[in-house]
Design an enzyme around this catalytic site. Structure first.
Site, mmCIF file in Angstrom:
data_model
loop_
_atom_site.group_PDB
_atom_site.id
_atom_site.type_symbol
_atom_site.label_atom_id
_atom_site.label_comp_id
_atom_site.label_asym_id
_atom_site.label_seq_id
_atom_site.Cartn_x
_atom_site.Cartn_y
_atom_site.Cartn_z
ATOM 1 N N HIS A 138 53.474 9.769 -12.832
ATOM 2 C CA HIS A 138 53.933 8.991 -11.688
ATOM 3 C C HIS A 138 52.729 8.316 -11.051
ATOM 4 O O HIS A 138 51.760 8.964 -10.687
ATOM 5 C CB HIS A 138 54.616 9.905 -10.665
ATOM 6 C CG HIS A 138 55.027 9.193 -9.414
ATOM 7 N ND1 HIS A 138 55.978 8.215 -9.393
ATOM 8 C CD2 HIS A 138 54.561 9.313 -8.137
ATOM 9 C CE1 HIS A 138 56.127 7.761 -8.167
ATOM 10 N NE2 HIS A 138 55.276 8.410 -7.381
ATOM 11 N N GLY A 153 49.120 9.298 -6.039
ATOM 12 C CA GLY A 153 49.308 9.778 -4.681
ATOM 13 C C GLY A 153 50.758 10.166 -4.467
ATOM 14 O O GLY A 153 51.632 9.856 -5.288
ATOM 15 N N LYS A 154 51.038 10.838 -3.355
ATOM 16 C CA LYS A 154 52.399 11.268 -3.069
ATOM 17 C C LYS A 154 53.317 10.065 -2.887
ATOM 18 O O LYS A 154 52.881 8.977 -2.511
ATOM 19 C CB LYS A 154 52.411 12.144 -1.820
ATOM 20 C CG LYS A 154 51.694 13.474 -1.987
ATOM 21 C CD LYS A 154 51.776 14.302 -0.713
ATOM 22 C CE LYS A 154 51.087 15.653 -0.895
ATOM 23 N NZ LYS A 154 51.121 16.465 0.348
ATOM 24 N N SER A 155 54.603 10.292 -3.119
ATOM 25 C CA SER A 155 55.579 9.229 -2.957
ATOM 26 C C SER A 155 55.547 8.702 -1.523
ATOM 27 O O SER A 155 55.557 9.473 -0.564
ATOM 28 C CB SER A 155 56.973 9.772 -3.293
ATOM 29 O OG SER A 155 57.936 8.755 -3.200
ATOM 30 N N LYS A 159 51.024 3.302 -2.765
ATOM 31 C CA LYS A 159 50.456 2.868 -4.055
ATOM 32 C C LYS A 159 50.932 1.466 -4.431
ATOM 33 O O LYS A 159 50.132 0.601 -4.796
ATOM 34 C CB LYS A 159 50.842 3.868 -5.151
ATOM 35 C CG LYS A 159 50.370 5.292 -4.919
ATOM 36 C CD LYS A 159 50.738 6.194 -6.064
ATOM 37 C CE LYS A 159 52.234 6.379 -6.233
ATOM 38 N NZ LYS A 159 52.876 7.027 -5.066
ATOM 39 N N ASP A 177 55.438 2.975 -10.837
ATOM 40 C CA ASP A 177 56.288 4.174 -10.840
ATOM 41 C C ASP A 177 56.003 5.073 -12.040
ATOM 42 O O ASP A 177 55.521 6.188 -11.894
ATOM 43 C CB ASP A 177 57.770 3.801 -10.791
ATOM 44 C CG ASP A 177 58.652 5.022 -10.548
ATOM 45 O OD1 ASP A 177 58.194 5.955 -9.858
ATOM 46 O OD2 ASP A 177 59.795 5.037 -11.044
#
Length: 304
Positions: A138, A153-155, A159, A177
């Site tokens: 991801h 990085g976290k959702s 990004k 994604d």
């Protein structure tokens, strides 16, 4: 072990199917083609039977000089090892004896108008990528001034928005994604898309955009060599490093170590600019230059 079928070769290179059209589902497991040579004189100790066998003008002309009995013997000896397929280059037509054997043994016989050297170069490149070990992660993949960067990085951390800013600054988008990583060598990692998401970038509050339609063909490329792994994180008070040169850190993917950088996010920070600086800094280091070392040398020169 990854495999592809002979049918995929036929489709990709638009090959003519000369014999055994019902056997195109045969698997290919090795990434380099082979031109039989010593095998024609009966030496099979190191014959790579798992590889695609390519027959150029040299091989075909040699076979045509043999007697009918010798030709049938030598071709029969190779065919019995059941390689995935035979590909005849330069659109050569004098191969009825090959067609007979391949039809009998169910080994596809294919033909291309390309020259032998040209075709093998394209074939080896295609097979290397198609059969390479791969891993999906991801993240977002971009090419910054010719340098492949993986953004993680976290959702919701930003990004895709950062990638969008980089695209508007003239850099190239690769994947959003889902980033597919392919290991092409002990230290070579390729980043690409998963075909379904090709050219698409998802932006929160805006939705899905087609990068090529919005910014032109130059804003997108299919793949890039990954040389930097950048993780976007939330800002933590008091944890930002002010060291002149940070201790090298790495992230490992399929045994390949990629330099890792963490960039904390805070309103007002030019994250895209920091990524550009990180990419340019990596490039300079590859050419033996370190800004920190030059700075320390200047201080040392003043002291002495």
């Amino acid at each position: 072990m990854k495999t592809i079928t002979v049918q995929k070769l036929v489709d990709h290179f638009k090959l003519e199917v000369v014999a055994a059209a019902n056997s195109l589902n045969r698997d290919i497991t090795r990434s380099r083609a082979h031109r039989p040579g010593l095998e024609f004189v009966g030496y099979f100790d190191f014959f790579p039977m798992e590889r695609v066998q390519v027959l150029g003008r040299k091989e075909i002309n040699y076979l045509l000089r043999l007697s009918v009995e010798e030709r049938l013997l030598y071709i029969g000896n190779i065919v019995k090892y059941h390689p995935p397929c035979f590909i005849v280059t330069a659109d050569q037509q004098e191969i009825p004896y090959l067609k007979k054997f391949c039809d009998e043994e169910g080994i596809p016989l294919l033909r291309t108008p390309d020259t032998t050297v040209e075709f093998i170069a394209k074939l080896d490149g295609f097979l290397t990528k198609a059969l390479a070990p791969e891993q999906s992660i991801h993240g977002v993949c971009v090419n910054v001034s010719g340098i492949g960067v993986l953004l993680r990085g976290k959702s919701g951390v930003g990004k895709s928005e950062t990638a969008h800013t980089l695209i508007r600054r003239g850099h190239r988008f690769v994947a959003d994604d889902i980033v597919v990583l392919k290991k092409l060598g002990p230290a070579l990692l390729l980043g690409t898309h998963n075909v379904t998401t090709r050219e698409f970038l998802a932006l929160r509050s805006v939705g899905l955009i087609n990068v090529v339609r919005q910014y032109g063909r130059r804003a997108f490329q299919d793949e890039t060599r990954i040389v930097l792994d950048i993780e976007l994180t939330t800002w933590r008070e008091g944890e930002l490093s002010n060291e002149l040169e940070l201790e090298p850190r790495y992230t490992e993917y399929m045994g390949v170590q990629i330099p890792h950088i963490e960039i904390p996010l805070q309103p007002g920070r030019d994250v895209a600019g920091l990524i550009e600086a990180a990419a340019n800094n990596w490039y300079l280091k590859q050419h033996g230059y370190s800004a920190a070392e030059e700075f320390m040398q200047r201080i040392q020169d003043q002291i002495t």
